[in-house]
Design a protein around this motif. Structure first.
Motif, mmCIF file in Angstrom:
data_model
loop_
_atom_site.group_PDB
_atom_site.id
_atom_site.type_symbol
_atom_site.label_atom_id
_atom_site.label_comp_id
_atom_site.label_asym_id
_atom_site.label_seq_id
_atom_site.Cartn_x
_atom_site.Cartn_y
_atom_site.Cartn_z
ATOM 1 N N MET A 142 0.995 -1.323 0.050
ATOM 2 C CA MET A 142 -0.181 0.118 -0.162
ATOM 3 C C MET A 142 0.654 1.305 0.021
ATOM 4 N N SER A 143 2.161 0.950 0.483
ATOM 5 C CA SER A 143 3.067 2.550 0.400
ATOM 6 C C SER A 143 3.439 2.546 -1.346
ATOM 7 N N ARG A 144 3.103 1.733 -2.114
ATOM 8 C CA ARG A 144 3.602 1.692 -3.503
ATOM 9 C C ARG A 144 4.997 1.743 -3.421
ATOM 10 N N PRO A 145 5.851 0.618 -2.863
ATOM 11 C CA PRO A 145 7.346 0.721 -2.589
ATOM 12 C C PRO A 145 7.978 0.681 -3.917
ATOM 13 N N ALA A 146 9.305 1.106 -4.008
ATOM 14 C CA ALA A 146 10.144 0.762 -5.209
ATOM 15 C C ALA A 146 10.621 -0.482 -4.859
ATOM 16 N N LEU A 147 10.989 -0.496 -3.326
ATOM 17 C CA LEU A 147 11.827 -1.964 -3.114
ATOM 18 C C LEU A 147 11.026 -2.500 -1.902
ATOM 19 N N LEU A 148 10.652 -3.855 -1.975
ATOM 20 C CA LEU A 148 10.106 -4.508 -1.018
ATOM 21 C C LEU A 148 10.906 -5.617 -0.237
ATOM 22 N N LEU A 149 11.074 -5.455 1.028
ATOM 23 C CA LEU A 149 11.862 -6.280 1.867
ATOM 24 C C LEU A 149 11.034 -7.171 2.459
ATOM 25 N N LEU A 150 11.196 -8.473 2.350
ATOM 26 C CA LEU A 150 10.101 -9.544 2.794
ATOM 27 C C LEU A 150 11.054 -10.430 3.861
ATOM 28 N N ASP A 151 10.595 -10.691 4.840
ATOM 29 C CA ASP A 151 11.188 -11.344 5.693
ATOM 30 C C ASP A 151 10.442 -12.657 6.083
ATOM 31 N N GLU A 152 10.773 -13.926 5.446
ATOM 32 C CA GLU A 152 10.132 -15.179 5.622
ATOM 33 C C GLU A 152 8.829 -15.078 5.334
ATOM 34 N N PRO A 153 8.162 -14.641 4.141
ATOM 35 C CA PRO A 153 6.773 -14.743 3.890
ATOM 36 C C PRO A 153 5.984 -16.278 3.948
ATOM 37 N N SER A 154 6.794 -17.185 3.983
ATOM 38 C CA SER A 154 6.280 -18.623 3.917
ATOM 39 C C SER A 154 6.251 -19.179 5.180
ATOM 40 N N LEU A 155 6.602 -18.467 6.439
ATOM 41 C CA LEU A 155 6.666 -18.885 7.630
ATOM 42 C C LEU A 155 5.538 -19.411 8.122
ATOM 43 N N GLY A 156 5.444 -20.735 8.482
ATOM 44 C CA GLY A 156 4.312 -21.453 9.118
ATOM 45 C C GLY A 156 3.090 -21.569 8.278
ATOM 46 N N LEU A 157 3.241 -21.410 6.860
ATOM 47 C CA LEU A 157 2.355 -21.617 6.064
ATOM 48 C C LEU A 157 2.163 -22.962 5.270
ATOM 49 N N ALA A 158 1.032 -23.296 4.953
ATOM 50 C CA ALA A 158 0.924 -24.831 4.248
ATOM 51 C C ALA A 158 1.639 -24.618 2.840
ATOM 52 N N PRO A 159 1.900 -25.565 2.179
ATOM 53 C CA PRO A 159 2.867 -25.495 1.003
ATOM 54 C C PRO A 159 1.881 -24.923 -0.015
ATOM 55 N N LYS A 160 0.706 -25.247 -0.121
ATOM 56 C CA LYS A 160 -0.220 -24.763 -1.267
ATOM 57 C C LYS A 160 -0.215 -23.135 -1.092
ATOM 58 N N LEU A 161 -0.304 -22.875 -0.080
ATOM 59 C CA LEU A 161 -0.344 -21.174 0.283
ATOM 60 C C LEU A 161 0.811 -20.551 -0.020
ATOM 61 N N VAL A 162 2.161 -21.313 0.244
ATOM 62 C CA VAL A 162 3.253 -20.659 0.020
ATOM 63 C C VAL A 162 3.380 -20.518 -1.366
ATOM 64 N N GLU A 163 2.996 -21.548 -2.219
ATOM 65 C CA GLU A 163 3.180 -21.413 -3.628
ATOM 66 C C GLU A 163 2.479 -20.171 -4.079
ATOM 67 N N ARG A 164 1.234 -19.961 -3.542
ATOM 68 C CA ARG A 164 0.385 -18.788 -3.945
ATOM 69 C C ARG A 164 1.021 -17.570 -3.692
ATOM 70 N N ILE A 165 1.619 -17.596 -2.352
ATOM 71 C CA ILE A 165 2.220 -16.375 -2.149
ATOM 72 C C ILE A 165 3.382 -16.047 -3.057
ATOM 73 N N PHE A 166 4.197 -17.197 -3.344
ATOM 74 C CA PHE A 166 5.481 -16.817 -4.313
ATOM 75 C C PHE A 166 4.760 -16.500 -5.691
ATOM 76 N N LYS A 167 3.770 -17.160 -6.275
ATOM 77 C CA LYS A 167 3.136 -16.565 -7.184
ATOM 78 C C LYS A 167 2.781 -15.126 -7.577
ATOM 79 N N THR A 168 2.160 -14.687 -6.327
ATOM 80 C CA THR A 168 1.846 -13.368 -6.361
ATOM 81 C C THR A 168 3.052 -12.247 -6.247
ATOM 82 N N LEU A 169 4.087 -13.080 -5.467
ATOM 83 C CA LEU A 169 5.362 -12.232 -5.580
ATOM 84 C C LEU A 169 5.849 -11.696 -6.975
#
Ligand SMILES: Nc1ncnc2c1ncn2[C@@H]1O[C@H](COP(=O)(O)OP(=O)(O)OP(=O)(O)O)[C@@H](O)[C@H]1O
Ligand SMILES: [Mg+2]
Lengths: 241, 414
Positions: free
Chosen positions: A157-184
């Motif tokens: 929402m800040s429309r960043p030029a650089l997005l720093l992500l710290d472990e977006p997959s932490l504790g998520l089910a493999p399916k969801l991890v895949e979805r999040i990475f696709k979104t990335l």
């Protein structure tokens, strides 16, 4: 590694301390504009500290951090954010007693361009439709996965030029991890440079162009992500092969 | 669920009996168990009522699990009464109160209003920004002593002293705020508590300035000026607000202005920044909130409101001494904030009246009055841990085409 494009973020010999713990012992890295880069390493290697140092939460004691050529190592976190750097902190630090909507609104705290904010809200809702469904629900009552999406959405929402992500997959089910990475990937295609810290080395290296491997406060390996995936050392230590 | 609740009920009732019966029943001179029983009965009645409410709510929840809980619905119903009528009615009641009440009741009313404004001020620091402050009453003292000293030494009027007190209060707010910026939780509590005590001790011991424990007296009351055309000339005549009703109206105006001010802050960008800091400081600064500045601002503004209340207090009594500003007072103000529902303006107004007026009602109990006070606090926190009137989810919209984000609330807002 071939750095052809102009680098958006450049760290030179950065040292960070927690009191007398020397957490970063001279980090240097360079991330080209428009890239996805990832930082992998064991627990306690200093990955989160690297991100916190970039965003100014845990200031560097020594060394230089340049964002688009401009030194930012002395800036406070809100000033770094103002430059166009957004960080999704480790462990989904959302605002628990604010609604989903209000959380997203906080992401746009520094922005004055209301119309564009509204557009970005629609965009975040299209990336994560569940957030739209849960817009009025308190952040703290969302499920773990929803909170992670909210944390990412808030950073966007800040429309960043650089997005720093710290472990977006932490504790998520493999399916969801895949979805999040696709979104990335989708986010990256809209022009946002992404710097990703991950335990899930396989997924991270798969979507990244460049990879950094970190061990006890130092970067010990830098290469194209595809090369790191084939690297025997990396395979053994981080890919579990 | 019913059994669990019944068990809890029994434990509370027993606990209360242990507290109340020996202390009220066996007095040194005479044995008066009936009185203790009466009070005990009232409390147990409240507990049973609560049990019934819970049982009804629970039963209904089993049938229609997706429906909103009871409190949420009541609140919604109340909010459906046009707000204009509610506020108008309350305003009318507040306005005619001195006409119906005797002096003692007006005096209690004034005290309640002073504490309401203190509660609203502390709410900025504790409720919105999430910083625990156990020395808040120090800023009240700063206001009281600023007016007293300015008036006694230089003859400065109440209205002229007020802004000076506000500025000094804000400076003191920053003095306590600055060194504690990096502190959280327990440490913050200890430091602010210490600050409150230091202010009181300074007032107590700086004899040449503050007259020490004897206190200061003889301050002029607040004045109103009105034009006079007597003797053919034109002049302003000072009217001293001496009578209790006049002072009541003055503090009423102060409280109304405080409510308006706090509400505007609450709904502003600053208010959002404060809440973000309260919820998660790191996430807030990563979102671009200047946390240092906003925390200092919270301390300063909270102190400013206390300072105004303090100046009024000194002017009303025309007397002040350091013992008005004991740690206990900070506690009571904090209780008002917590009991009212952290962050909730109507809650704080109600809690201010309940906590200040109730001990007065129990005055007949003499020394046991604080016990009754404690018991009520305990019960209220057990029955309504989220406060009397929990802060409602703030309904803010980003833009006109917003997809009604608040429809999905599930009633989970606390
Ligand atoms: N607030 C802190 N105070 C003191 N030491 C800290 C603090 N945060 C991190 N450290 C230390 O700094 C080192 C690096 O920590 P960091 O959180 O950066 O590791 P990480 O690579 O992110 O690990 P993980 O994969 O477990 O998240 C660790 O030795 C850790 O104990
Ligand atoms: Mg980490």
């Amino acid at each position: 590694m071939a750095v052809t494009a102009k680098s958006i973020l450049e760290l030179t010999d950065v040292h960070t301390y927690y009191d007398n713990i020397h957490a970063l012992k001279g980090i240097s890295l360079s991330i080209p504009e428009g890239d996805i880069a990832c930082l992998i390493g064991a627990n306690g290697a200093g990955k989160s500290t690297t991100l916190l140092t970039i965003s100014g939460v845990q200031p560097a004691e020594k060394g230089e951090i340049r964002f688009r050529g401009e030194p930012i190592q002395h800036l406070r976190p809100e000033q770094v954010a103002g430059k166009g750097v957004a960080q999704t902190p480790e462990g989904r630090q959302i605002f628990p007693r604010m609604t989903t909507f209000e959380n997203l609104e906080m992401g746009a705290f520094l922005r004055k361009d209301k119309a564009a904010v509204a557009e970005d809200l629609e965009w975040v809702f299209s990336l994560f439709p569940v957030l739209k469904e849960r817009a009025g629900q308190l952040g703290g009552t969302l499920s773990g996965g929803e909170q992670q999406m909210l944390a990412i959405g808030r950073s966007l929402m800040s429309r960043p030029a650089l997005l720093l992500l710290d472990e977006p997959s932490l504790g998520l089910a493999p399916k969801l991890v895949e979805r999040i990475f696709k979104t990335l990937l989708e986010i990256n295609q809209k022009g946002t440079t992404i710097f990703l810290v991950e335990q899930n080395a396989h997924m991270a290296l798969n979507i990244s162009r460049t990879g950094y491997v970190m061990e006890t406060g130092r970067i010990v390996l830098t290469d194209r992500a595809s090369a790191l995936l084939e690297n025997e050392q990396v395979k053994k230590a981080y890919l579990g092969e | 669920m019913v059994r669990q609740e019944l068990q809890k009920l029994a434990v509370y009732a027993f606990f209360l009996a242990i507290l109340l019966i020996p202390m009220l029943g066996f007095r040194s001179a005479s044995f008066e168990p009936d009185r203790a029983l009466k009070i005990w009965g009232v409390f147990v009645g409240i507990l049973i009522l609560n049990f019934i409410v819970k049982a009804v709510r629970g039963g209904r929840a089993a049938v229609e699990a997706h429906k909103e809980p009871w409190t949420e619905r009541t609140r919604e119903r109340i909010s459906r009464i046009p707000r204009l009528y509610t506020i108008g009615g309350l305003a009318l009641l507040a306005a005619v109160y001195p006409l119906m009440a005797n002096n003692y009741m007006i005096d209690v009313g004034i005290t309640c209003l002073i504490y309401v404004s203190l509660g609203l001020g502390l709410n900025i620091v504790v409720g919105l920004c999430g910083l625990l402050d156990l020395g808040y009453i120090a800023f009240y003292a700063v206001g009281a002593y600023t007016y007293s000293l300015l008036n006694l030494t230089f003859g400065v009027s109440f209205w002229a002293a007020l802004p000076m007190g506000v500025v000094l209060g804000m400076v003191c707010g920053c003095i306590i705020g600055y060194p504690t910026l990096k502190m959280r939780g327990d440490y913050l509590a200890i430091v602010t508590l210490g600050f409150g005590e230091i202010v009181r001790l300074v007032l107590n011991n700086w004899d040449s300035l503050t007259a020490g424990p004897n206190g200061l007296f003889g301050m002029k009351r607040p004045t109103l000026y009105y034009p006079s055309f007597a003797d053919g000339g034109f002049s302003w005549v000072a009217y001293y607000l001496k009578s209790l009703p006049a002072l009541y109206y003055l503090i009423l105006i102060i409280v109304v202005l405080t409510i308006v001010g706090v509400r505007r802050l609450d709904n502003s960008r600053i208010g959002r920044a404060w809440i973000a800091i309260r919820e998660d400081e790191t996430a807030a600064e990563l979102s671009g909130v200047p946390t240092t500045w906003n925390k200092l601002l919270a301390y300063a503004l909270g102190a400013a409101f206390a300072s105004v209340a303090g100046a009024f207090f000194a002017a009303k009594l025309s007397y002040t001494n350091p013992n008005f500003f004991l740690f206990m007072e900070s506690c009571i103000v904090l209780c008002i904030v917590v009991l009212g529902g952290v962050g909730s303006i109507p809650g704080i107004v109600v809690a201010g009246f309940v906590l200040i007026a109730v001990p007065e009602i129990f005055r007949g109990l003499e020394n046991y009055r604080m016990l009754a006070f404690g018991a009520i606090m305990t019960i209220m926190m057990v029955v309504k841990p989220e406060g009397l009137i929990p802060a409602s989810r703030r309904k803010r919209e980003l833009h006109a085409t917003d997809p009604h984000p608040h429809e999905e609330s599930d009633g989970r807002d606390r």
